[in-house]
Design a protein around this motif. Structure first.
Motif, PDB file in Angstrom:
ATOM      1  N   ARG A 510     104.844  25.572  11.203  1.00 32.27           N
ATOM      2  CA  ARG A 510     104.735  26.600  10.632  1.00 32.27           C
ATOM      3  C   ARG A 510     103.430  27.669  10.323  1.00 32.27           C
ATOM      4  O   ARG A 510     104.226  28.666  10.914  1.00 32.27           O
ATOM      5  CB  ARG A 510     104.914  26.181   8.693  1.00 32.27           C
ATOM      6  CG  ARG A 510     105.059  27.502   8.356  1.00 32.27           C
ATOM      7  CD  ARG A 510     104.527  28.151   7.561  1.00 32.27           C
ATOM      8  NE  ARG A 510     103.282  27.144   6.939  1.00 32.27           N
ATOM      9  CZ  ARG A 510     102.916  26.603   6.049  1.00 32.27           C
ATOM     10  NH1 ARG A 510     104.108  27.516   4.532  1.00 32.27           N
ATOM     11  NH2 ARG A 510     101.998  25.607   5.093  1.00 32.27           N
ATOM     12  N   PRO A 516     109.953  28.666  11.003  1.00 34.12           N
ATOM     13  CA  PRO A 516     109.698  29.538   9.657  1.00 34.12           C
ATOM     14  C   PRO A 516     109.664  28.943   7.614  1.00 34.12           C
ATOM     15  O   PRO A 516     110.300  27.709   7.929  1.00 34.12           O
ATOM     16  CB  PRO A 516     110.849  30.975   9.133  1.00 34.12           C
ATOM     17  CG  PRO A 516     112.411  30.357  10.437  1.00 34.12           C
ATOM     18  CD  PRO A 516     111.746  28.927  11.849  1.00 34.12           C
ATOM     19  N   ASP A 517     109.481  29.633   7.224  1.00 34.80           N
ATOM     20  CA  ASP A 517     109.610  28.458   5.400  1.00 34.80           C
ATOM     21  C   ASP A 517     110.923  28.609   5.222  1.00 34.80           C
ATOM     22  O   ASP A 517     110.533  27.293   4.529  1.00 34.80           O
ATOM     23  CB  ASP A 517     108.974  30.175   4.771  1.00 34.80           C
ATOM     24  CG  ASP A 517     107.199  29.706   4.581  1.00 34.80           C
ATOM     25  OD1 ASP A 517     106.399  28.865   4.971  1.00 34.80           O
ATOM     26  OD2 ASP A 517     106.799  30.915   5.795  1.00 34.80           O
TER      27      ASP A 517
END
Length: 539
Positions: A510, A516-517
């Protein structure tokens, strides 16, 4: 009070609750008693204070707390001990109210029987929060936990019904034993009916909406719906909440998905934590209000009333338990407990000391009106408030602080080996049922594409079954202390280490912009579920 001040008080209360919980974990002292003392300390300081609003507490605090406790209870266990539960939650409450009322009429100058019964009804029902918190921590046997929990669930309805009858008599409406008994039966039967009706409605709602967020919303609304319907129908709203919670909790495993159950349980744990903390802080803050009303009474009158109230509460409960256990079998079956299983002397002692009072006592006593129907002040209302507060303080702080040492002193603990053996036997039975289902699927010609998956799943299940059997073999020769299992402990440590390594790698991806978060949260939730599934030592 300005909104900013209210917000500051709420934030300060949350900080106090969190800090007290941490203190309770390190010291072993019950958080409810510590929070009450903190509330008293704050109440004597200059600054804004919060006075108890009985309508607010009865409508917005008591229903969710009772409902959560009912969800966490065992309907079958309460049914097995129903006679003892009824003895404590109905008969003992009535006896306490009548004895306090008679004592006030005889020994407190100017007091009336109705006013004394009103006080007795308010101080009769124990609030089991503190006792249960300590009992679970020190490992009380399941039967005693069931009795404490069952009594706490059902005694409020008895006390509030008695209180309403006593207040009616004291305010000029008169008293009739037949009328009082009829009101109690109608209130109880109606509360049970409303609770079952609400439980049936929740069962239907669960079939209609299965997503966790919707089920959470339904769960949070349920205690308020049950309480309001009960009150509008002029029956026991408190009993309606309890019955609905017991029925829904019993039916939940059949109608709720795993994801929904995990989320609902987490939400209710948070609600309990915050509401209970706020309640006990609020109890302590009533000290100035209660003491302020004693200016018009002689010291001797206050002392006699206080000693009488606290004395009846502390003495009658153990006396009741002893007498009901000594009754002949036919009478004991009806009054004091199950005929086949007497309480031991140690169990009677511990159960006697578990009668801590709490917010329901203060909320109930505050519902006493300021004036009667004739416009006269309610007799001795300020004195009744003081006596109720004193009973709460003595039992919650005095008994709450000494409950754990008492349990340790008498050596009354659940057999950890028996409980671990029972859990592992149930795990083994569940795995065997899963293997039988796999055998059925394997013989199904339409499941040809699933054969490889069946082989893989069977290997995993058989591995789990071997592990549970090894655990049972280890427990077979154990006495009361769960023996250490080095390979089992090593496997747990390895699983935790592996999960931590996976989590660190996901965070690295991340931070490097390669994940992606949103993706991190999905994968992190998977790791969290795997971590939660790992049992603590001894389970």
């Amino acid at each position: 009070m300005p909104v900013s001040t209210m917000l500051l008080l709420v934030l300060a209360a949350v900080a106090a609750i969190v800090a007290t919980q941490r203190m309770a974990e390190h010291t072993g002292l019950p958080a409810p008693a510590l929070l009450t003392l903190i509330g008293i300390a704050y109440a004597v300081l200059p600054g804004p204070n919060v006075e108890l609003d009985p309508d607010l507490v009865m409508t917005f605090v008591i229903p969710p707390l009772l409902y959560s406790a009912a969800l966490d209870s065992s309907l079958l266990a309460i049914r097995r001990n129903v006679r003892t539960v009824i003895s404590l939650s109905v008969l003992l409450v009535v006896a306490t109210a009548l004895l306090v009322g008679a004592g006030f009429a005889l020994f407190v100058t100017g007091a009336t029987l109705a006013a004394g019964v009103a006080l007795g009804a308010a101080i009769a029902p124990p609030d089991p929060v503190a006792a249960l918190a300590v009992g679970r921590k020190v490992g009380l046997p399941p039967r005693l936990l069931t009795l404490i929990q069952g009594e706490g669930l059902l005694n409020d309805a008895t006390a509030l019904t008695l209180l309403s009858v006593a207040v009616a008599a004291a305010t000029g409406e008169g008293f009739s034993t037949r009328t009082a008994l009829g009101e109690f039966v109608v209130a109880a039967a109606g509360g049970v009916a409303v609770g079952l009706l609400v439980a049936y409605g929740v069962r239907w709602a669960r079939r209609w909406c299965q997503d966790p967020l919707s089920l959470n919303a339904v769960s949070l609304a349920t205690p308020f719906v049950a309480y309001l319907i009960g009150e509008e129908a002029h029956v026991s709203g408190v009993l309606a909440v309890v019955v609905a919670g017991l029925a829904i909790g019993h039916d939940g495993p059949r109608t709720v998905s795993g994801a929904s159950r995990l989320q609902v349980n987490a939400v209710w744990r948070l609600v309990d934590f915050l509401l209970e903390g706020m309640v006990f802080l609020l109890i302590g803050q009533q000290l100035p209000t209660v003491v302020r009303g004693l200016g018009g009474y002689d010291v001797s009158t206050v002392v006699v009333a206080a000693v009488l109230s606290v004395g009846v509460v502390l003495v009658l409960r153990p006396l009741w338990l002893v007498v009901t256990q000594l009754l002949p079998r036919p009478l004991r079956t009806g009054l004091g407990g199950d005929a086949t299983d007497r309480l031991t002397a140690r169990e009677v002692l511990v159960l006697s000391w578990a009668g801590t009072r709490g917010v329901i006592t203060l909320a109930a006593i505050y519902t006493i009106p300021l004036v009667t129907d004739t416009g006269e002040p309610f007799p001795d209302r300020d004195l009744l408030l003081f006596c109720a507060f004193l009973v709460v303080l003595v039992t919650l702080v005095g008994q709450g602080m000494t409950f754990a040492p008492l349990v340790r002193l008498v050596g009354l603990r659940a057999n950890a080996v028996d409980q671990a053996r029972l859990r592992n036997e149930a795990r083994s039975a569940a795995v065997r049922a899963a293997l039988d289902r796999l055998a059925e699927l394997e013989s199904d010609e339409e499941a040809a594409d699933e054969q490889q998956a069946i082989v893989t799943v069977r290997a995993q299940l058989e591995h789990r079954l071997d592990r549970y059997q090894q655990r049972l073999d280890l427990l077979e020769d154990a006495d009361e202390i769960i023996p250490a299992n080095p390979p089992y402990e090593a496997a747990l440590r390895l699983h935790l280490s592996v999960i931590e390594a996976e989590r660190e790698e996901l965070l690295r991806l991340r931070d490097a912009g390669q994940l992606p978060d949103s993706g991190l949260r999905v994968l992190e939730r998977e790791l969290d579920h795997r971590e939660v599934l790992l049992p603590p030592r001894g389970r």
